[in-house]
Design a protein around this motif. Structure first.
Motif, PDB file in Angstrom:
ATOM      1  N   SER A 111       0.858  -1.175   0.000  1.00 45.51           N
ATOM      2  CA  SER A 111       0.000   0.000   0.000  1.00 45.51           C
ATOM      3  C   SER A 111       0.896   1.228   0.000  1.00 45.51           C
TER       4      SER A 111
ATOM      5  N   SER B 230      -0.408   6.409  -6.324  1.00 45.19           N
ATOM      6  CA  SER B 230      -0.336   5.225  -5.465  1.00 45.19           C
ATOM      7  C   SER B 230      -0.135   3.947  -6.277  1.00 45.19           C
TER       8      SER B 230
ATOM      9  N   GLN C  74      -1.076  -0.158  -5.343  1.00 45.38           N
ATOM     10  CA  GLN C  74      -1.643  -1.125  -4.417  1.00 45.38           C
ATOM     11  C   GLN C  74      -1.556  -2.502  -5.073  1.00 45.38           C
TER      12      GLN C  74
ATOM     13  N   LYS D 112       2.349  -6.672   5.628  1.00 44.11           N
ATOM     14  CA  LYS D 112       2.004  -5.360   5.082  1.00 44.11           C
ATOM     15  C   LYS D 112       3.262  -4.541   4.781  1.00 44.11           C
TER      16      LYS D 112
ATOM     17  N   ASP E 289       3.754  -0.635   3.914  1.00 46.03           N
ATOM     18  CA  ASP E 289       3.114   0.686   3.789  1.00 46.03           C
ATOM     19  C   ASP E 289       4.175   1.729   3.488  1.00 46.03           C
TER      20      ASP E 289
END
Length: 294
Positions: free
Chosen positions: A247, A270, A272, A281, A283
């Protein structure tokens, strides 16, 4: 003109006083040797929870070995201090004499070797104003194991190898840092400027890069990664079979990912997507600068 002459005379007097004092120290006129303390020792009992190293303008090597106490061997003209303060043993090197005129640390190289018990598995704090610090476990197969490691570097160079720590926290003002073979539950890296290269890393990552360059090569992705980049460049080298969910948000700069992603969504601001099972994850937040995942 008269005022200028007075200033020049004053500067000459100050310079002369410095030379006289400096030579007096060298030839022991005042009864004090020109060299700093050569060595110091401290017991490392079960009550000692932290070893703290606080140095500047010194080339320092931390050496784990089969011993029960801490021993510091110094070669230079500053003052070595080894002292126990509560549950902490502190090793520091400080200037002596007239501090305002003490230019020795900048003109003459000094070295410090710190021998610590190889089974010391508690906390270590390292503060480096400038100079160099080298700290290594015996090998990748026989690393030095610690609980919590806290590092603050103003400038200079640091080189770490073959270490395991429950928590690793590093704040870098500037300079160069190399880490080779580090395993930790949580690694926190705050890079204001300079360069940081990490190889053979295993553990969670929290990184804040305001400027400079950060490269991390991971042997295994075993926890989450969170990075905030306001300026600078970040390289994230992951294992081919890493399982992650990416992400990312970009206000300025770029994020690129060489891994094939499923459920991939890409737009101007972005990226994703998921690779493998998507277990961990990743980030990323970039306000300026560049991040490359490969």
């Amino acid at each position: 003109m008269l005022k200028v002459k007075r200033i020049l005379i004053l500067l000459l007097v100050i310079t002369g006083l410095y030379i006289v004092f400096n030579q007096a120290q060298r030839f022991d006129v005042f009864g004090a040797g020109s060299e700093g303390n050569k060595d110091g020792q401290a017991a490392i009992s079960n009550d000692i929870q932290t070893i703290k190293v606080d140095v500047s303008s010194v080339s320092t090597t931390i050496i784990p070995e089969d011993r029960t106490n801490l021993k510091a061997v110094y070669n230079g003209k500053q003052l070595l201090k080894v002292a126990e303060n509560g549950d902490t043993v502190e090793v520091s090197v400080r200037s002596k004499g007239f501090h305002f005129f003490d230019w020795t640390p900048f003109t003459e190289k000094s070295t410090l070797e710190i021998y610590i018990p190889q089974d010391f598995d508690r906390n270590m704090t390292i503060d480096l104003g400038s100079g160099n610090v080298n700290f290594s476990g015996q090998s990748k197969e026989k690393p030095m194991r610690l609980n919590e490691v806290t590092i603050d570097i103003g400038s200079g160079n640091m080189d770490f190898k073959n270490l395991i720590a429950k928590r690793w926290s590093q704040d870098i003002g500037s300079g160069n840092v190399k880490i080779d073979s580090l395993k930790t539950e949580t690694g926190t890296f705050d890079l204001s400027s300079g360069n940081m290269d990490i190889k053979h890393y295993i553990g969670a990552v929290e990184a804040d890069v305001s400027s400079g360059r950060l490269n991390i090569q991971m042997d295994k992705l075993a926890d989450s990664i969170k990075m905030d980049v306001s300026s600078g460049n970040v390289g994230l080298d992951l294992p081919d079979h890493a399982d992650f969910t990416l992400s990312s948000d970009v206000s300025s700069g770029t994020i690129s990912c060489d891994f094939p992603l499923t459920t991939k969504e890409v737009n101007k601001h972005s990226i994703q997507g998921k690779h493998g099972s998507g277990k961990y994850k990743i980030d990323l937040d970039v306000s300026s600068g560049n991040i490359k995942i490969h």
